[in-house]
Design a protein around this motif. Structure first.
Motif, PDB file in Angstrom:
ATOM      1  N   VAL A   1      73.131  27.876  27.176  1.00 40.82           N
ATOM      2  CA  VAL A   1      74.459  27.914  27.799  1.00 40.82           C
ATOM      3  C   VAL A   1      74.900  29.361  28.010  1.00 40.82           C
ATOM      4  N   LYS A   2      74.494  30.256  27.109  1.00 40.16           N
ATOM      5  CA  LYS A   2      74.792  31.678  27.297  1.00 40.16           C
ATOM      6  C   LYS A   2      74.046  32.233  28.512  1.00 40.16           C
ATOM      7  N   ARG A   3      72.799  31.824  28.659  1.00 43.62           N
ATOM      8  CA  ARG A   3      71.968  32.329  29.759  1.00 43.62           C
ATOM      9  C   ARG A   3      72.308  31.667  31.090  1.00 43.62           C
ATOM     10  N   TYR A   4      72.700  30.397  31.015  1.00 43.88           N
ATOM     11  CA  TYR A   4      73.004  29.627  32.225  1.00 43.88           C
ATOM     12  C   TYR A   4      74.411  29.043  32.077  1.00 43.88           C
ATOM     13  N   PRO A   5      75.442  29.826  32.390  1.00 44.41           N
ATOM     14  CA  PRO A   5      76.825  29.382  32.175  1.00 44.41           C
ATOM     15  C   PRO A   5      77.183  28.087  32.898  1.00 44.41           C
ATOM     16  N   ASN A   6      76.464  27.766  33.962  1.00 40.92           N
ATOM     17  CA  ASN A   6      76.765  26.535  34.694  1.00 40.92           C
ATOM     18  C   ASN A   6      76.074  25.304  34.125  1.00 40.92           C
ATOM     19  N   ALA A   7      75.298  25.494  33.073  1.00 43.60           N
ATOM     20  CA  ALA A   7      74.543  24.369  32.510  1.00 43.60           C
ATOM     21  C   ALA A   7      75.458  23.230  32.078  1.00 43.60           C
ATOM     22  N   LEU A   8      76.613  23.558  31.551  1.00 49.45           N
ATOM     23  CA  LEU A   8      77.526  22.524  31.068  1.00 49.45           C
ATOM     24  C   LEU A   8      78.134  21.701  32.203  1.00 49.45           C
ATOM     25  N   GLN A   9      78.135  22.260  33.416  1.00 51.68           N
ATOM     26  CA  GLN A   9      78.733  21.552  34.546  1.00 51.68           C
ATOM     27  C   GLN A   9      77.718  20.717  35.328  1.00 51.68           C
ATOM     28  N   ASN A  10      76.446  20.834  34.968  1.00 53.23           N
ATOM     29  CA  ASN A  10      75.433  20.093  35.716  1.00 53.23           C
ATOM     30  C   ASN A  10      75.623  18.594  35.532  1.00 53.23           C
ATOM     31  N   GLU A  11      75.637  17.855  36.650  1.00 59.08           N
ATOM     32  CA  GLU A  11      75.929  16.422  36.576  1.00 59.08           C
ATOM     33  C   GLU A  11      74.848  15.632  35.850  1.00 59.08           C
ATOM     34  N   ASN A  12      73.622  16.120  35.858  1.00 55.38           N
ATOM     35  CA  ASN A  12      72.530  15.392  35.212  1.00 55.38           C
ATOM     36  C   ASN A  12      72.339  15.762  33.745  1.00 55.38           C
ATOM     37  N   TYR A  13      72.446  17.058  33.435  1.00 53.91           N
ATOM     38  CA  TYR A  13      72.079  17.514  32.100  1.00 53.91           C
ATOM     39  C   TYR A  13      73.217  18.205  31.340  1.00 53.91           C
ATOM     40  N   GLY A  14      74.354  18.334  31.972  1.00 48.43           N
ATOM     41  CA  GLY A  14      75.479  19.006  31.319  1.00 48.43           C
ATOM     42  C   GLY A  14      75.906  18.351  30.022  1.00 48.43           C
TER      43      GLY A  14
ATOM     44  N   TRP B   1      74.064  16.757  27.961  1.00 41.52           N
ATOM     45  CA  TRP B   1      73.084  17.041  26.904  1.00 41.52           C
ATOM     46  C   TRP B   1      73.456  18.346  26.211  1.00 41.52           C
ATOM     47  N   PHE B   2      73.700  19.380  26.991  1.00 41.63           N
ATOM     48  CA  PHE B   2      74.073  20.671  26.407  1.00 41.63           C
ATOM     49  C   PHE B   2      75.421  20.591  25.701  1.00 41.63           C
ATOM     50  N   ALA B   3      76.360  19.879  26.302  1.00 42.98           N
ATOM     51  CA  ALA B   3      77.698  19.770  25.707  1.00 42.98           C
ATOM     52  C   ALA B   3      77.637  19.128  24.329  1.00 42.98           C
ATOM     53  N   GLY B   4      76.781  18.127  24.171  1.00 42.68           N
ATOM     54  CA  GLY B   4      76.678  17.448  22.886  1.00 42.68           C
ATOM     55  C   GLY B   4      76.202  18.360  21.775  1.00 42.68           C
ATOM     56  N   TYR B   5      75.259  19.235  22.107  1.00 44.71           N
ATOM     57  CA  TYR B   5      74.655  20.075  21.075  1.00 44.71           C
ATOM     58  C   TYR B   5      75.372  21.412  20.872  1.00 44.71           C
ATOM     59  N   VAL B   6      76.337  21.743  21.713  1.00 49.97           N
ATOM     60  CA  VAL B   6      77.174  22.921  21.450  1.00 49.97           C
ATOM     61  C   VAL B   6      78.545  22.513  20.929  1.00 49.97           C
ATOM     62  N   SER B   7      78.756  21.218  20.766  1.00 48.64           N
ATOM     63  CA  SER B   7      80.062  20.734  20.318  1.00 48.64           C
ATOM     64  C   SER B   7      80.328  21.146  18.875  1.00 48.64           C
ATOM     65  N   GLU B   8      81.593  21.247  18.531  1.00 47.30           N
ATOM     66  CA  GLU B   8      81.983  21.599  17.173  1.00 47.30           C
ATOM     67  C   GLU B   8      81.546  20.513  16.186  1.00 47.30           C
ATOM     68  N   GLU B   9      81.604  19.266  16.605  1.00 49.51           N
ATOM     69  CA  GLU B   9      81.185  18.165  15.738  1.00 49.51           C
ATOM     70  C   GLU B   9      79.712  18.294  15.372  1.00 49.51           C
ATOM     71  N   TYR B  10      78.878  18.616  16.362  1.00 46.22           N
ATOM     72  CA  TYR B  10      77.451  18.761  16.076  1.00 46.22           C
ATOM     73  C   TYR B  10      77.217  19.980  15.201  1.00 46.22           C
TER      74      TYR B  10
END
Length: 221
Positions: free
Chosen positions: A147-160, A162-171
């Motif tokens: 996510v640091k290298r690809y700031p748009n990764a979280l907005q990707n409709e297919n894989y965003g 996935w990244f959001a789940g693993y950078v979440s505070e809960e995780y």
């Protein structure tokens, strides 16, 4: 030095290879063919089915109620997350219940989970948790770094998601709880045991690298 710090020294030699793996980089830039991700989700589901068995294998080794509570909570939490997130995600990808029922783990992934389960069954609670650590910790590492290298990764409709789940505070909290538990259990272990646990962790790191190879080639390598 905490056990997690010793373990991280081994991770630093292998984890950067995850970050340049084409499956991971193409997820991050949004170019990963969806059929590869579809294959990944099925194989990851089969992996998780064995992953939770490790908690079941080490619960009988726990010697107090607090330890049992933690392990039971981790077991239930992983199962709940599978039904709440993983299975619905697979259905959105068009994976049918029949495909899920008939799917078989790739031989390399079966070897990985078999190794984890065997080490957990032969060892104590600490050993079992160490076998689980790379999967949990490396996913947090991969998601944060990509996510640091690809700031748009979280907005990707297919894989965003996935990244959001693993950078979440809960995780992050769940992963840190596992690390803290391992460090607490390892306070009084000797150098020989430390080295053994580091070796187990490193093998799991290498198995995970092979996991990424398998899902990228869809089992054809």
């Amino acid at each position: 030095m905490k056990l997690s710090e010793r373990i991280y020294e081994h991770a630093e030699k292998i984890w950067p290879r995850y970050l340049c793996h084409p499956f991971v980089t193409q997820m991050a830039d949004g170019t990963l063919p969806q059929e590869k991700f579809r294959y990944y989700m099925l194989q990851d589901y089969l992996y998780l089915r064995d992953y939770v068995k490790i908690f079941a294998a080490i619960i009988p080794k726990a010697d107090d109620f607090e330890q049992i509570r933690f392990l039971s909570g981790e077991l239930a939490g992983t199962i709940d997350e599978t039904f709440r997130t993983h299975i619905p995600y697979m259905k959105r990808l068009g994976i049918t219940e029949e495909e899920i029922r008939s799917a078989h783990a790739h031989i390399d992934i079966s070897a990985y989970t078999h190794y984890m389960i065997c080490e957990a069954q032969m060892g104590d609670v600490l050993t079992g948790l160490v076998t689980l650590l790379n999967c949990s910790w490396s996913y947090a590492y991969i998601a944060e770094q990509m996510v640091k290298r690809y700031p748009n990764a979280l907005q990707n409709e297919n894989y965003g998601s996935w990244f959001a789940g693993y950078v979440s505070e809960e995780y992050r909290k769940t992963n840190q709880a596992l690390i803290d538990r391992i460090d607490t259990l390892a306070v009084s272990i000797d150098e020989k045991e430390t080295q053994k646990l580091c070796e187990i962790f490193e093998k799991c790191c290498l198995f995970d690298l092979r996991f990424w190879d398998v899902v990228y080639t869809m089992g054809e390598s």
